[in-house]
Design a protein around this motif. Sequence first.
Motif, PDB file in Angstrom:
ATOM      1  N   MET A   1       0.825  -1.198   0.000  1.00  0.00           N
ATOM      2  CA  MET A   1       0.000   0.000   0.000  1.00  0.00           C
ATOM      3  C   MET A   1       0.868   1.261   0.000  1.00  0.00           C
ATOM      4  O   MET A   1       1.927   1.291   0.628  1.00  0.00           O
ATOM      5  CB  MET A   1      -0.889   0.053   1.250  1.00  0.00           C
ATOM      6  N   ALA A   2       0.397   2.282  -0.688  1.00  0.00           N
ATOM      7  CA  ALA A   2       0.976   3.620  -0.609  1.00  0.00           C
ATOM      8  C   ALA A   2      -0.162   4.587  -0.289  1.00  0.00           C
ATOM      9  O   ALA A   2      -1.309   4.364  -0.689  1.00  0.00           O
ATOM     10  CB  ALA A   2       1.646   4.001  -1.922  1.00  0.00           C
ATOM     11  N   ILE A   3       0.146   5.651   0.442  1.00  0.00           N
ATOM     12  CA  ILE A   3      -0.842   6.701   0.730  1.00  0.00           C
ATOM     13  C   ILE A   3      -0.248   8.036   0.300  1.00  0.00           C
ATOM     14  O   ILE A   3       0.860   8.401   0.716  1.00  0.00           O
ATOM     15  CB  ILE A   3      -1.219   6.764   2.220  1.00  0.00           C
ATOM     16  N   VAL A   4      -0.991   8.769  -0.515  1.00  0.00           N
ATOM     17  CA  VAL A   4      -0.560  10.079  -0.992  1.00  0.00           C
ATOM     18  C   VAL A   4      -1.533  11.141  -0.496  1.00  0.00           C
ATOM     19  O   VAL A   4      -2.725  10.893  -0.350  1.00  0.00           O
ATOM     20  CB  VAL A   4      -0.468  10.101  -2.525  1.00  0.00           C
ATOM     21  N   ASP A   5      -0.984  12.335  -0.263  1.00  0.00           N
ATOM     22  CA  ASP A   5      -1.711  13.487   0.277  1.00  0.00           C
ATOM     23  C   ASP A   5      -2.006  13.314   1.764  1.00  0.00           C
ATOM     24  O   ASP A   5      -3.058  13.726   2.262  1.00  0.00           O
ATOM     25  CB  ASP A   5      -2.996  13.769  -0.499  1.00  0.00           C
ATOM     26  N   ALA A   6      -1.051  12.692   2.474  1.00  0.00           N
ATOM     27  CA  ALA A   6      -1.166  12.599   3.934  1.00  0.00           C
ATOM     28  C   ALA A   6      -1.223  14.011   4.524  1.00  0.00           C
ATOM     29  O   ALA A   6      -0.537  14.913   4.048  1.00  0.00           O
ATOM     30  CB  ALA A   6       0.032  11.850   4.503  1.00  0.00           C
ATOM     31  N   PRO A   7      -2.028  14.225   5.549  1.00  0.00           N
ATOM     32  CA  PRO A   7      -2.141  15.571   6.127  1.00  0.00           C
ATOM     33  C   PRO A   7      -0.849  16.019   6.792  1.00  0.00           C
ATOM     34  O   PRO A   7      -0.154  15.239   7.433  1.00  0.00           O
ATOM     35  CB  PRO A   7      -3.273  15.427   7.153  1.00  0.00           C
ATOM     36  N   ASN A   8      -0.546  17.294   6.634  1.00  0.00           N
ATOM     37  CA  ASN A   8       0.672  17.870   7.206  1.00  0.00           C
ATOM     38  C   ASN A   8       0.430  19.329   7.548  1.00  0.00           C
ATOM     39  O   ASN A   8       1.063  20.231   7.027  1.00  0.00           O
ATOM     40  CB  ASN A   8       1.839  17.731   6.219  1.00  0.00           C
ATOM     41  N   GLN A   9      -0.559  19.561   8.412  1.00  0.00           N
ATOM     42  CA  GLN A   9      -0.898  20.902   8.854  1.00  0.00           C
ATOM     43  C   GLN A   9      -1.544  20.814  10.237  1.00  0.00           C
ATOM     44  O   GLN A   9      -1.570  19.752  10.838  1.00  0.00           O
ATOM     45  CB  GLN A   9      -1.839  21.594   7.857  1.00  0.00           C
ATOM     46  N   ARG A  10      -2.074  21.913  10.722  1.00  0.00           N
ATOM     47  CA  ARG A  10      -2.636  21.952  12.078  1.00  0.00           C
ATOM     48  C   ARG A  10      -4.086  21.467  12.130  1.00  0.00           C
ATOM     49  O   ARG A  10      -4.654  21.376  13.209  1.00  0.00           O
ATOM     50  CB  ARG A  10      -2.560  23.374  12.637  1.00  0.00           C
ATOM     51  N   ASN A  11      -4.693  21.184  11.011  1.00  0.00           N
ATOM     52  CA  ASN A  11      -6.097  20.799  10.985  1.00  0.00           C
ATOM     53  C   ASN A  11      -6.277  19.421  11.628  1.00  0.00           C
ATOM     54  O   ASN A  11      -5.927  18.389  11.043  1.00  0.00           O
ATOM     55  CB  ASN A  11      -6.596  20.782   9.539  1.00  0.00           C
ATOM     56  N   VAL A  12      -6.855  19.399  12.804  1.00  0.00           N
ATOM     57  CA  VAL A  12      -7.012  18.153  13.545  1.00  0.00           C
ATOM     58  C   VAL A  12      -7.991  17.215  12.844  1.00  0.00           C
ATOM     59  O   VAL A  12      -7.869  15.991  12.939  1.00  0.00           O
ATOM     60  CB  VAL A  12      -7.484  18.437  14.984  1.00  0.00           C
ATOM     61  N   GLY A  13      -8.945  17.774  12.104  1.00  0.00           N
ATOM     62  CA  GLY A  13      -9.900  16.927  11.408  1.00  0.00           C
ATOM     63  C   GLY A  13      -9.216  15.988  10.435  1.00  0.00           C
ATOM     64  O   GLY A  13      -9.506  14.783  10.397  1.00  0.00           O
ATOM     65  N   ASP A  14      -8.285  16.509   9.646  1.00  0.00           N
ATOM     66  CA  ASP A  14      -7.541  15.659   8.727  1.00  0.00           C
ATOM     67  C   ASP A  14      -6.730  14.619   9.489  1.00  0.00           C
ATOM     68  O   ASP A  14      -6.595  13.465   9.053  1.00  0.00           O
ATOM     69  CB  ASP A  14      -6.614  16.504   7.859  1.00  0.00           C
ATOM     70  N   SER A  15      -6.171  15.021  10.628  1.00  0.00           N
ATOM     71  CA  SER A  15      -5.384  14.078  11.430  1.00  0.00           C
ATOM     72  C   SER A  15      -6.253  12.972  12.013  1.00  0.00           C
ATOM     73  O   SER A  15      -5.816  11.820  12.139  1.00  0.00           O
ATOM     74  CB  SER A  15      -4.658  14.822  12.557  1.00  0.00           C
ATOM     75  N   LEU A  16      -7.490  13.312  12.373  1.00  0.00           N
ATOM     76  CA  LEU A  16      -8.401  12.302  12.905  1.00  0.00           C
ATOM     77  C   LEU A  16      -8.788  11.305  11.808  1.00  0.00           C
ATOM     78  O   LEU A  16      -8.870  10.092  12.057  1.00  0.00           O
ATOM     79  CB  LEU A  16      -9.644  12.985  13.479  1.00  0.00           C
ATOM     80  N   ILE A  17      -9.004  11.808  10.599  1.00  0.00           N
ATOM     81  CA  ILE A  17      -9.253  10.911   9.463  1.00  0.00           C
ATOM     82  C   ILE A  17      -8.048  10.002   9.248  1.00  0.00           C
ATOM     83  O   ILE A  17      -8.183   8.793   9.040  1.00  0.00           O
ATOM     84  CB  ILE A  17      -9.537  11.726   8.192  1.00  0.00           C
ATOM     85  N   TRP A  18      -6.860  10.583   9.288  1.00  0.00           N
ATOM     86  CA  TRP A  18      -5.617   9.820   9.121  1.00  0.00           C
ATOM     87  C   TRP A  18      -5.524   8.700  10.165  1.00  0.00           C
ATOM     88  O   TRP A  18      -5.190   7.555   9.838  1.00  0.00           O
ATOM     89  CB  TRP A  18      -4.437  10.771   9.227  1.00  0.00           C
ATOM     90  N   ALA A  19      -5.840   9.030  11.411  1.00  0.00           N
ATOM     91  CA  ALA A  19      -5.794   8.019  12.468  1.00  0.00           C
ATOM     92  C   ALA A  19      -6.767   6.881  12.174  1.00  0.00           C
ATOM     93  O   ALA A  19      -6.465   5.707  12.391  1.00  0.00           O
ATOM     94  CB  ALA A  19      -6.115   8.660  13.823  1.00  0.00           C
ATOM     95  N   GLY A  20      -7.956   7.226  11.673  1.00  0.00           N
ATOM     96  CA  GLY A  20      -8.923   6.201  11.320  1.00  0.00           C
ATOM     97  C   GLY A  20      -8.466   5.352  10.145  1.00  0.00           C
ATOM     98  O   GLY A  20      -8.674   4.131  10.123  1.00  0.00           O
ATOM     99  N   GLU A  21      -7.831   5.990   9.166  1.00  0.00           N
ATOM    100  CA  GLU A  21      -7.311   5.242   8.018  1.00  0.00           C
ATOM    101  C   GLU A  21      -6.246   4.234   8.456  1.00  0.00           C
ATOM    102  O   GLU A  21      -6.271   3.056   8.052  1.00  0.00           O
ATOM    103  CB  GLU A  21      -6.731   6.218   6.987  1.00  0.00           C
ATOM    104  N   LEU A  22      -5.303   4.690   9.281  1.00  0.00           N
ATOM    105  CA  LEU A  22      -4.232   3.803   9.744  1.00  0.00           C
ATOM    106  C   LEU A  22      -4.793   2.657  10.585  1.00  0.00           C
ATOM    107  O   LEU A  22      -4.338   1.506  10.467  1.00  0.00           O
ATOM    108  CB  LEU A  22      -3.203   4.592  10.540  1.00  0.00           C
ATOM    109  N   ALA A  23      -5.772   2.968  11.431  1.00  0.00           N
ATOM    110  CA  ALA A  23      -6.369   1.924  12.268  1.00  0.00           C
ATOM    111  C   ALA A  23      -7.065   0.874  11.407  1.00  0.00           C
ATOM    112  O   ALA A  23      -6.952  -0.330  11.657  1.00  0.00           O
ATOM    113  CB  ALA A  23      -7.356   2.553  13.256  1.00  0.00           C
ATOM    114  N   PHE A  24      -7.771   1.317  10.380  1.00  0.00           N
ATOM    115  CA  PHE A  24      -8.462   0.391   9.490  1.00  0.00           C
ATOM    116  C   PHE A  24      -7.470  -0.503   8.745  1.00  0.00           C
ATOM    117  O   PHE A  24      -7.637  -1.725   8.675  1.00  0.00           O
ATOM    118  CB  PHE A  24      -9.317   1.172   8.494  1.00  0.00           C
ATOM    119  N   LEU A  25      -6.412   0.108   8.200  1.00  0.00           N
ATOM    120  CA  LEU A  25      -5.416  -0.673   7.455  1.00  0.00           C
ATOM    121  C   LEU A  25      -4.713  -1.674   8.371  1.00  0.00           C
ATOM    122  O   LEU A  25      -4.433  -2.812   7.959  1.00  0.00           O
ATOM    123  CB  LEU A  25      -4.407   0.263   6.809  1.00  0.00           C
ATOM    124  N   ALA A  26      -4.452  -1.267   9.622  1.00  0.00           N
ATOM    125  CA  ALA A  26      -3.812  -2.183  10.576  1.00  0.00           C
ATOM    126  C   ALA A  26      -4.717  -3.375  10.869  1.00  0.00           C
ATOM    127  O   ALA A  26      -4.251  -4.519  10.950  1.00  0.00           O
ATOM    128  CB  ALA A  26      -3.464  -1.440  11.864  1.00  0.00           C
TER     129      ALA A  26
END
Length: 323
Positions: A1-26
């Motif tokens: 798997m590769a992931i592109v456009d990973a969040p890299n800013q202060r927006n916590v909403g994007d980070s929360l989505i990222w956390a959910g994505e990683l948890a699902f893939l794990a």
Amino acid sequence: MAIVDAPNQRNVGDSLIWAGELAFLARMGLRIKYVADLWSYDPRALRRALPEGGVVLLHGGGNFGDLWIGHQLIREEVIRDLPDYRIVQLPQSIYFKDEARAAAADKVMGAHPDLHILIRDSLSMERAEKQLPSLDVRFCADMALGWDPPQRPSSSAEKTDVVVIAREDMEASSGLAEIGPLWLDGTPVHVTDWYPRGAMAVQWRLARGGSLACRTYVKIRRRVPALPAGAPDRVGGWALDNVNRVNVAGAVKLYGSARAVVTDRLHAHVLSALLGVPHVALDNSYGKVSGIYRDYTGGFSTAHYARSLPEAQSLARELVAQK
């Protein structure tokens, strides 16, 4: 798997989505071999890390369209660069103001032979049907709901504050950012837009610095292809992961003192629901919050929706009175 456009800013909403994505893939037992943000994507490095037959994921969120054009441009660039890979767009909301821009996006993306678009709300499904007729579009709930939240931290003091998390960007439309400290007649109101504070802000800056160094290296490597990719890209992935981890941890800590939350941010509403915090949600500028609230997040028992600022004020008073 590769992931592109990973969040890299202060927006916590994007980070929360990222956390959910990683948890699902794990949970699926899938290994991520390449990660890039909006600026560090390098198709040659991706191909070296991920052999043919791998799957490329595009980060989910609310930036599919022409409101946040940088994310749409990288999405289309990846789709053009990788016609021989299966590409899956993780759940997004769609909003194109410009019909011509929507048609151009449909042409680029519709040319890919193995592209699959996941959409997180019914309103965006309707928009996709009209504006993106060439795409394979399917409904899927927001990936932040795949995150397993920690127990809500207990503040040393009694929970007395109403935390107001208000947008101040181009999606703001509720007027929530302009309310004053007396909005709830003596109940302390803390108005903010969420971002790391204190020691977490230091951690965030260190991780962000590492990601920026990786971004600079990638720019140089594009001119000098002989430069190595594996280890530097892994360092960049580690930095991105830490930027997002600190964002989410800071938001969870902020909610520790919240008696209730009022917000016009989608994922401030989602985080409140996941942590069991009573809250009031208002809409953003193009119906993202209300659409997802109607579809599924309104089913959380702590969630309340307001169509106007006075209605939000009335609901917040009721929540405070219940304590």
